[in-house]
Design a protein around this motif. Structure first.
Motif, PDB file in Angstrom:
ATOM      1  N   SER A 158     -17.162  20.006  32.848  1.00 38.60           N
ATOM      2  CA  SER A 158     -18.187  18.996  33.114  1.00 38.60           C
ATOM      3  C   SER A 158     -19.570  19.643  33.212  1.00 38.60           C
ATOM      4  CB  SER A 158     -17.852  18.251  34.399  1.00 38.60           C
ATOM      5  OG  SER A 158     -18.874  17.360  34.742  1.00 38.60           O
ATOM      6  N   PHE A 159     -19.675  20.743  33.932  1.00 36.07           N
ATOM      7  CA  PHE A 159     -20.955  21.443  34.085  1.00 36.07           C
ATOM      8  C   PHE A 159     -21.520  21.851  32.736  1.00 36.07           C
ATOM      9  CE2 PHE A 159     -22.723  25.863  34.327  1.00 36.07           C
ATOM     10  CZ  PHE A 159     -24.011  25.498  34.687  1.00 36.07           C
ATOM     11  N   LEU A 160     -20.670  22.385  31.867  1.00 36.60           N
ATOM     12  CA  LEU A 160     -21.134  22.868  30.561  1.00 36.60           C
ATOM     13  C   LEU A 160     -21.224  21.766  29.517  1.00 36.60           C
ATOM     14  CD1 LEU A 160     -19.162  26.230  30.392  1.00 36.60           C
ATOM     15  CD2 LEU A 160     -21.592  25.906  30.928  1.00 36.60           C
ATOM     16  N   ASN A 161     -20.683  20.592  29.846  1.00 39.95           N
ATOM     17  CA  ASN A 161     -20.702  19.453  28.935  1.00 39.95           C
ATOM     18  C   ASN A 161     -20.097  19.825  27.577  1.00 39.95           C
ATOM     19  OD1 ASN A 161     -21.179  16.807  28.158  1.00 39.95           O
ATOM     20  ND2 ASN A 161     -23.229  17.287  27.380  1.00 39.95           N
ATOM     21  N   ILE A 162     -18.884  20.370  27.630  1.00 37.75           N
ATOM     22  CA  ILE A 162     -18.185  20.781  26.408  1.00 37.75           C
ATOM     23  C   ILE A 162     -16.937  19.927  26.237  1.00 37.75           C
ATOM     24  CG2 ILE A 162     -19.092  23.121  26.321  1.00 37.75           C
ATOM     25  CD1 ILE A 162     -16.575  24.093  27.744  1.00 37.75           C
TER      26      ILE A 162
END
Length: 171
Positions: free
Chosen positions: A66-70
């Protein structure tokens, strides 16, 4: 920073910089002023404890994703395994397995790892969250551009808008 984004506390370098460390091919030792700037915060990788205590490998992987939006992420280890001590190494982090083990880290979050390093991590009891080399470093480029914008407000500074991960996931 990664450590803040995934909720690590008591963050320290995974491999600390050593005072006076320099390149073997260097003809002169580092300047005294360079040595004086080395502090306990300098070094490669990071390690810390998850704020709020233990979580599962699957939950940590979801937080990182989620943090890296991958769109994709690899894990090594049982997704229900509970972990609290986490190591982070951007880029290719296989060389940090020994340090991760030595500091009691139950999981290493990294950009990429070779197959045999994944087997080694599994045999050492270290879970892995592998996000892709580009994803593990891109947020740092964006954070650096933001920091420079704040310090140099008269300049137009941005992270590259053309740079892309050469690898993609097929879902």
């Amino acid at each position: 920073q990664w450590a803040d984004a995934i909720g690590l506390t008591d963050v320290r370098p995974l491999v600390a910089a050593r005072q006076g460390e320099h390149d073997e091919n260097q003809t002169q030792p580092p300047r005294a002023s360079a040595q004086a700037t080395i502090s306990a915060d300098l070094g490669a990788g990071r390690r810390g404890r998850l704020e709020g205590g233990r979580t599962t490998l699957g939950a940590l992987a979801a937080r990182v994703k989620s943090f890296l939006n991958i769109s994709g992420i690899h894990v090594v280890g049982d997704r229900s395994r509970e972990i609290e001590n986490v190591a982070i190494a951007c880029g290719s982090g296989g060389e940090f397995l020994t340090a991760s083990r030595d500091f009691g880290c139950e999981c290493l979050v990294t950009g990429e790892i070779r197959f045999h390093q994944a087997l080694e991590a599994d045999s050492l009891g270290i879970s892995l969250v592998v996000v892709g080399h580009y994803a593990s470093e891109r947020f740092g480029v964006e954070a650096l551009a933001e920091m420079l914008r704040g310090r140099l407000p008269r300049l137009d500074i941005w992270a590259s808008r053309k740079e892309r991960d050469p690898l993609s996931w097929i879902e």
